[in-house]
Design a protein around this motif. Structure first.
Motif, mmCIF file in Angstrom:
data_model
loop_
_atom_site.group_PDB
_atom_site.id
_atom_site.type_symbol
_atom_site.label_atom_id
_atom_site.label_comp_id
_atom_site.label_asym_id
_atom_site.label_seq_id
_atom_site.Cartn_x
_atom_site.Cartn_y
_atom_site.Cartn_z
ATOM 1 N N SER A 65 0.822 -1.212 0.000
ATOM 2 C CA SER A 65 0.000 0.000 0.000
ATOM 3 C C SER A 65 0.854 1.259 0.000
ATOM 4 O O SER A 65 0.499 2.253 -0.635
ATOM 5 N N ILE A 66 1.961 1.200 0.706
ATOM 6 C CA ILE A 66 2.834 2.366 0.819
ATOM 7 C C ILE A 66 3.727 2.522 -0.402
ATOM 8 O O ILE A 66 3.917 3.626 -0.905
ATOM 9 N N ARG A 67 4.259 1.428 -0.916
ATOM 10 C CA ARG A 67 5.270 1.488 -1.971
ATOM 11 C C ARG A 67 4.719 1.453 -3.395
ATOM 12 O O ARG A 67 5.331 1.997 -4.303
ATOM 13 N N SER A 68 3.575 0.805 -3.595
ATOM 14 C CA SER A 68 3.069 0.667 -4.966
ATOM 15 C C SER A 68 2.150 1.832 -5.325
ATOM 16 O O SER A 68 1.705 2.580 -4.459
ATOM 17 N N LEU A 74 -4.452 -1.531 -0.192
ATOM 18 C CA LEU A 74 -4.973 -0.931 1.032
ATOM 19 C C LEU A 74 -6.295 -1.582 1.430
ATOM 20 O O LEU A 74 -6.546 -1.841 2.604
ATOM 21 N N TRP A 75 -7.136 -1.873 0.451
ATOM 22 C CA TRP A 75 -8.393 -2.562 0.736
ATOM 23 C C TRP A 75 -8.136 -3.961 1.285
ATOM 24 O O TRP A 75 -8.785 -4.399 2.236
ATOM 25 N N ILE A 76 -7.188 -4.666 0.681
ATOM 26 C CA ILE A 76 -6.875 -6.016 1.173
ATOM 27 C C ILE A 76 -6.270 -5.936 2.568
ATOM 28 O O ILE A 76 -6.587 -6.761 3.435
ATOM 29 N N GLY A 81 -6.836 -6.919 8.262
ATOM 30 C CA GLY A 81 -6.994 -6.376 9.609
ATOM 31 C C GLY A 81 -8.257 -6.917 10.264
ATOM 32 O O GLY A 81 -8.266 -7.244 11.456
ATOM 33 N N ALA A 82 -9.323 -7.024 9.479
ATOM 34 C CA ALA A 82 -10.571 -7.603 10.005
ATOM 35 C C ALA A 82 -10.364 -9.065 10.387
ATOM 36 O O ALA A 82 -10.898 -9.523 11.409
ATOM 37 N N ILE A 112 -11.081 -10.986 -0.310
ATOM 38 C CA ILE A 112 -9.692 -10.646 -0.644
ATOM 39 C C ILE A 112 -9.321 -11.188 -2.020
ATOM 40 O O ILE A 112 -8.681 -10.495 -2.822
ATOM 41 N N GLN A 113 -9.706 -12.419 -2.318
ATOM 42 C CA GLN A 113 -9.398 -13.000 -3.628
ATOM 43 C C GLN A 113 -10.057 -12.200 -4.746
ATOM 44 O O GLN A 113 -9.456 -11.967 -5.795
#
Length: 138
Positions: A65-68, A74-76, A81-82, A112-113
């Motif tokens: 999420s930070i690098r790409s 971020l959603w995944i 986290g859930a 997620i998939q």
């Protein structure tokens, strides 16, 4: 089956972030089968090995999420986290029936998939439209 198909699709048609995401999810699923409790005791208590694997995969998606340049990691990460919260709730509420614990983990895994497939599909659309799709922030 969805895990295998989505990972193959991301591995073959995705950019580097999609490939890393697919490898992380596939590797995590394979490792989880090795650390889950033996039959008869599965999901009766917190599956500590699976929790640790989920935390590691969460870390990989936070890094993506930070690098790409992609938004889907971020959603995944949020969905992972859930999953971690489901594990923690099992520890806090031991009277929850095992099937609810299993279902609470499984629902996020399916979504997620689908997010990985959507991210790969969007990557392909950007390539078709622009001819290039930068993977990493500069």
């Amino acid at each position: 089956m969805l895990l295998i198909l989505s990972s193959l699709y991301a591995g073959l048609r995705g950019g580097r972030p999609e490939q890393i995401g697919a490898a992380s999810l596939l590797g995590g699923a394979l490792l989880s089968t090795l650390v889950v409790s033996p039959f008869g005791g599965r999901f009766r208590l917190v599956e500590t090995g699976m929790l640790l694997i989920d935390i590691a995969i969460l870390g990989s998606f936070l890094w993506l999420s930070i690098r790409s340049t992609r938004f889907w990691p971020l959603w995944i990460a949020a969905m992972l986290g859930a999953e971690v919260i489901v594990h923690l709730m099992r520890a806090l509420m031991p009277r929850i029936i095992p099937q609810a614990y299993i279902d609470g983990l499984a629902i996020w895994s399916w979504i997620i998939q689908l997010m990985l497939v959507a991210g790969t599909w969007r990557h392909q659309r950007r390539l078709a439209r622009q001819g290039v799709d930068a993977s990493w922030k500069s």
